[in-house]
Design a protein around this motif. Structure first.
Motif: not given
Length: 889
Positions: A32-53, A55-59
């Motif tokens: 969860d370190m990357w989660l904490r770092e991205r959220v500290a930049q201002g919110g959850y949006d950036g982290y979820l955008a990374d997670l979407q990337v 996700w798409d690769r795994a799908a």
């Protein structure tokens, strides 16, 4: 990448995607370190955008692997990303709005992070609550406040239910300037009018509250809108509320409100018209004057059993003749609780013989709680001369008990007129000594059974509690099952009192009880095929959840999940704890619920005590199971709905298999009566089939007689199919010939015979099962039995199902075909369709919660065949890691 948790830009994450570097993407989400770092930049949006990337690769990898017939490691990645995604969304929904606002006010969170958390809300109502709390307590700058207010109005507009939408717009107005406030209140009024005028379940309460609080400038519009309502109940109530705000128009508004009363009808068709009319007259009674009183009185006389509600508030303004009429009608009301209110009003406001007769009517009331109200009222309101007349009447009451109570009531009322001097009171000493201390109030509040009743009391006590008591309240809020909104309010109120350094701990404890239970169930579900080293960690996690202050339902739930996986001393200890928790519940139906759930899981040494306790609880709580043959039938048995009937059956069920015949007989008879009372005949059929072997010949005959009158042919066939082995030859011969009727039970019976049959007999049995399946009426049931037929090797059933897939919703196709995977695994196009269905379904549920995603919608038992043993073994540790080790803050 040497350090995947170092700062990475959005462009670099996209580069990893384009390069197809799945390993580097996977590394970003290894903890969860990357989660904490991205959220500290201002919110959850950036982290979820990374997670979407990722996700798409795994799908994409999953679809390629399935088409090429390779193992499916990408499915494990998708499961991990789904867990993480749903965890982030859940966390945003767990954080109480007041807690988020306090975090922003103290600088622990940025306003942008709070806004991004609100955007992840499952419902617009919750997003609105976050915005509301931020504006009230978040100490926002003017620019941030303007943005949050705009988002709050959008959330209010998105609320589907009109009554809640009206309430939201009213709350929003408190944060607005004069112009915006008017806009918000007009939107609130429009929504409240729609809620009050709905065809089904209209809601006048919000409209009435709004009418009492609207600024004067908007009252004319409110009057116009209310007068146009088709719902007479809302029209009567709210016009009366507006009459209180508009004294110059009071008479006209009250006239209109009274005119609406005869037109009030119960939109829910439950026959509540008369009580609704009585309530409408009662709430406007203080506004009535002159001829309006007479009009309301005449309407009230027509309201049968509810007339007391309408008449009692009018008695003080009735003339003598009307009071006599009121008395004569009230004395005929069978409901003693209601009758006492009208008679008490006459005792207070009538004179002469009417007053005396009203007192005499009170003295012959036998209702226990009504008597207590009468006793207190007479001690305060009745003059001594009238009491003396009442005493003379009471002496001639024929019933000994009634006479004794009436005389004691008169004596107490007379004594209250001349109380003995009390030295303590006269001196002023000891005044207020009966008021419970704050510690006593706190202890009493913690004992309130239901959280929805307990939380508001604890919230009121917060300003007077010590730090340790507030800690206990917080533990209760985190650990108890209850209303989410009330829990959020309580945690938010605590957060507003906390120092900034205490807030991170509140966020760490944000998970709610139902999710904790779901996580434990999900972990131990995999305990039946555990990889090495998994079960000790899973059991330790479940046991750690039991250390919190939990209500009995939760403690029972967790041990119900845990006990099947324990042996030896661990099982004995948890069995004893589970039994003690169940026995400590003083509410007998609750105790029966606990015991019936855990009985079969307990250690053998604890089962006899549990069985006896369950027998006592069931036979005491439910009259239909009482052992006395002359016991009166339970008054609720014929009127309860299926939910409560089912509860009683669940509670008695273990007793039917483990008691001696003498004690079991009345339980079986009571269970039979409940089964025959079920409105859901399909469910009744399943229960009757289960209990059929316990019925004697006479009970079987009653069942057959009852089911022949059922409209549902499938349910009839199901009961008969299940009862056939227990029927006599005469009963079998006498069965009505209804032609061919299919039922699930008949299909499963033939399938079971086919599994045990010789090779030459099996085709005929499968053919019979297919014929029965074609006659099953309900679509869902027919699909279910066709799936089992297909898996049993019936090609026609498989072909029918595959052809029907094209008519299903795309998101459901893969899941449905997944159930047929063993018959379709050699078809590449079908494998690809199944994988696309899994991806679609995971995508749909990842923003929800793990309980929905991983216990209801995703059929794990059917995914397992897709995975190699090595891949399958990776899933339980993954679940344990995500549940136990990740922190979503």
């Amino acid at each position: 990448m040497d350090n995947p948790t170092a700062p990475i830009t959005d462009d670099q994450v996209a580069w990893l995607r384009d390069a197809g570097d799945s390993e580097a993407l996977r590394a970003l989400f290894s903890d969860d370190m990357w989660l904490r770092e991205r959220v500290a930049q201002g919110g959850y949006d950036g982290y979820l955008a990374d997670l979407q990337v990722a996700w798409d690769r795994a799908a994409a990898d999953l679809l390629r692997q399935s088409e090429e017939g390779e193992p499916l490691p990408a499915l494990i990645d998708l499961l991990r990303y789904t867990l993480i995604w749903s965890g982030v969304c859940m966390a945003a929904n767990y954080f109480a709005p007041g807690l988020i606002a306090r975090a922003v006010a103290t600088g622990l969170w940025s306003p942008e992070r709070a806004v991004s958390a609100a955007a992840l809300s499952w419902e617009p109502e919750r997003a609105f609550d976050v915005y509301d709390a931020l504006l009230a307590h978040g100490n926002l700058s003017q620019a941030h406040a303007s943005t949050v207010y705009r988002l709050m109005m959008l959330a209010a507009e998105a609320i589907e239910y009109e009554g809640m939408r009206a309430q939201a717009f009213e709350r929003a107005a408190k944060h607005a300037d004069a112009e915006a406030q008017t806009v918000s209140l007009l939107a609130s009024l429009a929504a409240a009018l729609k809620a009050a005028d709905r065809d089904e379940y209209p809601d006048r309460y919000m409209l009435g509250q709004l009418a009492a609080e609207l600024p004067a400038a908007l009252l004319a519009q409110a009057v116009e809108g209310v007068r146009a309502l088709g719902n007479a109940d809302a029209r009567a109530w709210v016009l009366a509320a507006l009459a209180r705000r508009l004294p110059d128009e009071r008479k006209a508004l009250v006239d209109d409100a009274l005119a609406a009363v005869p037109a009030i009808v119960d939109a829910t068709a439950q026959g509540l018209d008369t009580v609704m009319r009585a309530n409408a007259i009662m709430q406007m009674a203080d506004l009535l004057e002159g001829e309006q009183v007479s009009r309301a009185f005449e309407m009230g006389l027509m309201l049968e059993v509810w007339l007391t509600r309408a008449i009692a508030p009018l008695v003080d303004r009735l003339d003598e003749a009307q009071q006599v009429r009121a008395l004569n009608v009230l004395l005929t009301v069978e409901d003693e609780w209601g009758r006492k209110d009208g008679l008490l009003a006459l005792v207070r406001h009538a004179r002469g013989q009417t007053q005396r007769r009203a007192l005499e009517g009170l003295l012959v009331i036998g209702h226990g709680e009504a008597r207590e109200v009468i006793r207190r009222s007479m001690a305060a309101d009745v003059d001594p001369a009238l009491l003396e007349a009442g005493r003379l009447f009471a002496e001639h009451i024929a019933d000994d008990d009634q006479r004794a109570w009436a005389l004691e009531t008169i004596r107490t009322a007379l004594a209250a007129r001349d109380p003995a001097p009390d030295a303590t009171t006269q001196s002023g000493a000891g005044v207020g000594t009966d008021e419970p201390s704050i510690d006593e109030q706190f202890a009493a509040a913690l004992k309130i059974r239901w959280a929805e009743d307990r939380f508001p009391v604890l919230e009121r006590l917060l300003p007077q509690l010590s730090d340790e008591q507030i800690r206990i309240v917080l533990e209760d809020a985190h650990a108890a099952r209850g209303d989410d909104h009330l829990r959020d309010r309580l945690i938010g109120a605590i957060a507003l009192r906390c120092a900034a350094e205490a807030l991170p701990a509140l966020f760490e404890r944000a998970v709610v009880t139902w999710q904790m239970i779901s996580d434990c169930q999900m972990l131990l579900h995999w305990g039946y095929e555990p990889p090495d080293g998994f079960m000790p960690g899973a059991i330790t996690y479940v046991e750690s959840c039991l250390q919190a202050r939990l209500d009995p339902f939760t403690r029972i739930d967790l041990r119900h999940t845990l006990l099947p996986h324990l042996t030896g001393e661990a099982k004995r200890a948890h069995s004893a704890e589970a039994l003690a928790t169940a026995l400590a519940d003083e509410y007998l139906p609750g105790r029966a619920e606990h015991l019936s759930r855990i009985y079969a899981l307990l250690d053998e040494a604890d089962q006899p005590a549990a069985l006896e306790a369950l027998y006592t609880a069931v036979t005491t709580a439910y009259a239909e199971f009482a052992p006395e043959t002359d016991a009166p039938p339970a008054p609720s048995a014929a009127t309860d709905d299926d939910y409560y009937r089912d509860g009683r059956l669940r509670h008695v069920y273990p007793l039917l298999f483990h008691l001696d015949e003498a004690r079991r007989a009345p339980l079986i008879e009571g269970a039979l009566k409940l089964c025959l009372a079920f409105e859901d005949k399909r469910y009744a059929a399943s229960v009757l089939g289960e209990l059929g072997r316990m019925f004697d010949a006479g009970q079987l005959a009653r069942v057959l007689e009852a089911v022949t009158g059922w409209d549902d042919a499938g349910a009839r066939a199901s009961v008969i199919a299940r009862l056939r082995p227990h029927l006599s030859d005469d009963q079998l011969v006498a069965l009505p010939d209804e032609g061919a009727v299919g039922s699930q039970h008949e299909v499963y019976r033939l399938l079971e015979l086919a599994r045990e049959a010789a090779d030459e007999e099996r085709p005929a049995l499968l053919e019979g099962a297919l014929a029965a399946a074609k006659l099953v009426q309900r679509l869902g049931e027919r699909r279910a039995v066709f799936v089992d037929l297909a898996l049993a090797g019936v090609d026609e059933a498989l072909q029918t199902l595959v052809e029907s897939v094209q008519y299903m919703e795309p998101g459901y196709q893969g899941q449905f075909l997944l159930s047929l995977y063993p018959r379709l695994a050699d078809q590449p196009d079908m494998r690809a369709t199944i994988m696309r269905g899994i991806v679609t379904q995971l995508e749909q549920i990842r923003s929800g919660n793990r309980q929905l995603g991983f216990e209801w919608f995703l059929p794990w038992s059917r995914i397992k065949p897709l995975l190699t043993p090595e891949l399958r073994a990776q899933i339980p540790p993954l679940l344990l890691e995500i549940v136990r080790d990740w922190r979503w803050a």
